[in-house]
Design an enzyme around this catalytic site. Structure first.
Site, PDB file in Angstrom:
ATOM      1  N   CYS A   1      -4.589  -9.313 -10.321  1.00 23.62           N
ATOM      2  CA  CYS A   1      -3.946  -8.678 -11.482  1.00 23.62           C
ATOM      3  C   CYS A   1      -3.795  -9.635 -12.667  1.00 23.62           C
ATOM      4  O   CYS A   1      -3.666  -9.194 -13.809  1.00 23.62           O
ATOM      5  CB  CYS A   1      -2.587  -8.107 -11.091  1.00 23.62           C
ATOM      6  SG  CYS A   1      -2.724  -6.831  -9.841  1.00 23.62           S
TER       7      CYS A   1
ATOM      8  N   HIS B   1       1.497  -6.882 -17.832  1.00 19.41           N
ATOM      9  CA  HIS B   1       0.770  -6.248 -16.733  1.00 19.41           C
ATOM     10  C   HIS B   1       1.592  -5.059 -16.251  1.00 19.41           C
ATOM     11  O   HIS B   1       2.814  -5.157 -16.101  1.00 19.41           O
ATOM     12  CB  HIS B   1       0.580  -7.266 -15.602  1.00 19.41           C
ATOM     13  CG  HIS B   1       0.040  -6.659 -14.353  1.00 19.41           C
ATOM     14  ND1 HIS B   1      -1.064  -5.830 -14.350  1.00 19.41           N
ATOM     15  CD2 HIS B   1       0.457  -6.737 -13.059  1.00 19.41           C
ATOM     16  CE1 HIS B   1      -1.309  -5.435 -13.105  1.00 19.41           C
ATOM     17  NE2 HIS B   1      -0.392  -5.967 -12.308  1.00 19.41           N
TER      18      HIS B   1
ATOM     19  N   ASN C   1      -1.112   1.003 -11.841  1.00 17.00           N
ATOM     20  CA  ASN C   1      -1.465  -0.422 -11.887  1.00 17.00           C
ATOM     21  C   ASN C   1      -2.992  -0.527 -11.768  1.00 17.00           C
ATOM     22  O   ASN C   1      -3.555  -0.246 -10.720  1.00 17.00           O
ATOM     23  CB  ASN C   1      -0.757  -1.133 -10.727  1.00 17.00           C
ATOM     24  CG  ASN C   1      -1.065  -2.621 -10.664  1.00 17.00           C
ATOM     25  OD1 ASN C   1      -1.974  -3.106 -11.326  1.00 17.00           O
ATOM     26  ND2 ASN C   1      -0.321  -3.333  -9.840  1.00 17.00           N
TER      27      ASN C   1
HETATM   28  O1  UT7 Z   1       0.077  -5.918  -9.478  1.00 20.05           O
HETATM   29  C1  UT7 Z   1       0.297  -6.864  -8.488  1.00 20.05           C
HETATM   30  C2  UT7 Z   1       1.726  -7.096  -8.310  1.00 20.05           C
HETATM   31  N1  UT7 Z   1       2.320  -6.005  -7.573  1.00 20.05           N
HETATM   32  C3  UT7 Z   1       3.571  -5.694  -7.823  1.00 20.05           C
HETATM   33  O2  UT7 Z   1       4.153  -6.256  -8.718  1.00 20.05           O
HETATM   34  C4  UT7 Z   1       4.261  -4.696  -6.916  1.00 20.05           C
HETATM   35  C5  UT7 Z   1       5.646  -5.179  -6.658  1.00 20.05           C
HETATM   36  N2  UT7 Z   1       6.432  -4.313  -5.802  1.00 20.05           N
HETATM   37  C6  UT7 Z   1       6.884  -3.099  -6.186  1.00 20.05           C
HETATM   38  O3  UT7 Z   1       6.569  -2.643  -7.282  1.00 20.05           O
HETATM   39  C7  UT7 Z   1       7.835  -2.370  -5.273  1.00 20.05           C
HETATM   40  O4  UT7 Z   1       8.233  -3.243  -4.248  1.00 20.05           O
HETATM   41  C8  UT7 Z   1       7.232  -1.081  -4.651  1.00 20.05           C
HETATM   42  C9  UT7 Z   1       7.114   0.001  -5.731  1.00 20.05           C
HETATM   43  C10 UT7 Z   1       5.892  -1.390  -4.029  1.00 20.05           C
HETATM   44  C11 UT7 Z   1       8.167  -0.534  -3.575  1.00 20.05           C
HETATM   45  O5  UT7 Z   1       9.473  -0.319  -4.116  1.00 20.05           O
HETATM   46  P1  UT7 Z   1      10.756  -0.851  -3.345  1.00 20.05           P
HETATM   47  O6  UT7 Z   1      11.916  -0.394  -4.103  1.00 20.05           O
HETATM   48  O7  UT7 Z   1      10.565  -2.342  -3.137  1.00 20.05           O
HETATM   49  O8  UT7 Z   1      10.679  -0.065  -1.980  1.00 20.05           O
HETATM   50  P2  UT7 Z   1      10.531  -0.610  -0.478  1.00 20.05           P
HETATM   51  O9  UT7 Z   1       9.169  -1.136  -0.237  1.00 20.05           O
HETATM   52  O10 UT7 Z   1      11.677  -1.517  -0.199  1.00 20.05           O
HETATM   53  O11 UT7 Z   1      10.705   0.722   0.327  1.00 20.05           O
HETATM   54  C12 UT7 Z   1      11.922   1.486   0.282  1.00 20.05           C
HETATM   55  C13 UT7 Z   1      11.766   2.725   1.131  1.00 20.05           C
HETATM   56  C14 UT7 Z   1      11.233   2.432   2.534  1.00 20.05           C
HETATM   57  O12 UT7 Z   1      11.876   3.300   3.423  1.00 20.05           O
HETATM   58  P3  UT7 Z   1      13.142   2.797   4.301  1.00 20.05           P
HETATM   59  O13 UT7 Z   1      12.585   1.647   5.103  1.00 20.05           O
HETATM   60  O14 UT7 Z   1      14.176   2.364   3.307  1.00 20.05           O
HETATM   61  O15 UT7 Z   1      13.477   3.994   5.082  1.00 20.05           O
HETATM   62  C15 UT7 Z   1       9.778   2.798   2.450  1.00 20.05           C
HETATM   63  O16 UT7 Z   1       9.242   3.205   3.700  1.00 20.05           O
HETATM   64  O17 UT7 Z   1      10.792   3.613   0.535  1.00 20.05           O
HETATM   65  C16 UT7 Z   1       9.796   3.962   1.492  1.00 20.05           C
HETATM   66  N3  UT7 Z   1       8.528   4.164   0.812  1.00 20.05           N
HETATM   67  C17 UT7 Z   1       8.190   5.346   0.277  1.00 20.05           C
HETATM   68  N4  UT7 Z   1       8.782   6.535   0.247  1.00 20.05           N
HETATM   69  C18 UT7 Z   1       8.164   7.554  -0.395  1.00 20.05           C
HETATM   70  C19 UT7 Z   1       7.560   3.251   0.552  1.00 20.05           C
HETATM   71  N5  UT7 Z   1       6.580   3.826  -0.130  1.00 20.05           N
HETATM   72  C20 UT7 Z   1       6.934   5.129  -0.318  1.00 20.05           C
HETATM   73  C21 UT7 Z   1       6.339   6.221  -0.980  1.00 20.05           C
HETATM   74  N6  UT7 Z   1       6.987   7.402  -0.993  1.00 20.05           N
HETATM   75  N7  UT7 Z   1       5.137   6.111  -1.618  1.00 20.05           N
END
Ligand code: UT7
Length: 323
Positions: free
Chosen positions: A113, A250, A280
């Site tokens: 990225c 980004h 992204n």
């Molecule tokens: O470009 C390269 C750099 N990349 C980035 O900068 C990405 C950085 N990370 C992020 O943007 C965020 O961490 C994400 C958007 C990927 C995820 O958001 P988050 O607030 O960190 O969520 P999480 O991974 O902690 O997941 C929270 C909950 C989980 O469920 P439980 O364990 O709390 O029950 C996940 O299983 O959300 C669940 N989950 C989803 N639910 C519905 C994960 N993906 C999804 C989804 N739809 N697509």
């Protein structure tokens, strides 16, 4: 002092739009979750025949037209991509050929990225060293082809597209009033390779592999790394954050880019946001956002633009330019 002037920008997006609603039919997710956690509402997905090369060449043509520069003047083509058409030759050589350019150098930069920021920094260094007078810097990606469409944690985040800028060598006084790239900084820390990677490759599995990410871990490092490299870049130029006209980040996650802007005291109305429409797009996201805000008249010639990115590796960096 020799400066790299950014004379034009262009972009290309696949025809096909995939909304959050469309994705919710493939994996267990909702529009509400994606919008709330990321800010993404839709993304473009490449169809058969649309590739990193074809999108990159279209963006490059648009940038040359915007800059009123003939392809024959170009002596350097750099493509930032992690999704090349082939392992080799470099996609840059293929786009060079598509544009009818037969001189100078062409190569790919792989910093995921952060690729566009790395490529822009590289082109600027070559230009200031006198090795190039006219460069095309392209970010082009088809991440849809390396996504695991069963993994809701990643497949909802990415999209396909390309953006490009035309650089030309010019003379400046060596002050912040100069037009062109004023400062840039690129960084990497390979200890975090397993937080965001592709589980395949020519030398290991012999396959392309799929993207894997520990989202929360990447998120944790993103705001810290991006804000520190932005601060270093602004400081190197001798300017202050309050003097920046436009912040072109980004487009990974709305919460990350708003968090970094806030940390530096850059007001929200100066942030260019396109992730709601594009998702992204990895190395394409910064030039796609720059194109949107330049073409709709928000960014005007003479204004100061701060670009930044962070991605797999980890890699990160920032470029400050006066358009
Ligand atoms: O470009 C390269 C750099 N990349 C980035 O900068 C990405 C950085 N990370 C992020 O943007 C965020 O961490 C994400 C958007 C990927 C995820 O958001 P988050 O607030 O960190 O969520 P999480 O991974 O902690 O997941 C929270 C909950 C989980 O469920 P439980 O364990 O709390 O029950 C996940 O299983 O959300 C669940 N989950 C989803 N639910 C519905 C994960 N993906 C999804 C989804 N739809 N697509």
């Amino acid at each position: 002092m020799r400066r790299s002037l950014i004379l034009g920008v262009g972009s290309a997006l696949p025809e096909r739009v995939m909304t959050n609603e469309d994705i919710s039919k493939i994996v267990d997710t909702t529009d509400d979750w994606i919008v709330e956690r990321t800010g993404i509402r839709q993304r473009r997905i490449a169809c058969e025949g649309e590739t990193t090369r074809s999108l990159g060449a279209a963006a490059a043509r648009a940038a040359l037209a915007h800059a009123s520069v003939d392809a024959a003047e170009v002596d350097l083509v750099i493509v930032a991509t992690s999704t090349p058409d082939r392992t080799f030759p470099a996609t840059a050589t293929q786009i060079q050929s598509d544009l009818g350019i037969t001189r100078g150098a062409a190569f790919d930069v792989q910093a995921v990225c952060s690729g566009f920021v790395y490529a822009l920094t590289t082109a600027d260094a070559l230009m200031r060293a006198g090795q190039s007078n006219c460069a095309l810097v392209i970010g082009s990606e088809t991440f849809s082809r390396i996504l695991d469409w069963n993994d809701r944690g990643t497949c909802v985040l990415f999209g396909d597209g390309a953006g490009a800028v035309v650089l030309k060598a010019g003379e400046g006084k060596g002050t912040v009033a100069d037009r062109g790239i004023l400062a840039s900084r690129i960084r990497a820390d390979g200890r975090y390779a397993d937080k965001l990677y592709v589980d395949g490759g020519p030398s290991t599995t012999g396959t392309v592999g799929h993207l894997r990410m520990e989202g929360r871990e990447v998120f944790k490092h993103a705001v810290t790394n991006i804000s520190s490299v932005m601060e270093e870049t602004i400081e190197a130029s001798g300017l202050k954050p309050s003097e920046i006209d436009w912040f072109v980040p980004h487009q990974a996650n709305r919460r990350i880019l708003e968090g970094t802007a806030k940390k530096l005291g850059i007001s929200e109305d100066k942030i260019v946001i396109t992730l709601d429409r594009h998702g992204n797009t990895s190395a394409a996201s910064v030039p796609l956002a720059l194109d949107a805000a330049w073409k709709d008249g928000r960014i005007k010639p003479g204004q100061l633009v701060l670009m930044e990115a962070m991605g797999g590796g980890f890699t990160w960096g920032a470029v400050l330019a006066r358009l």
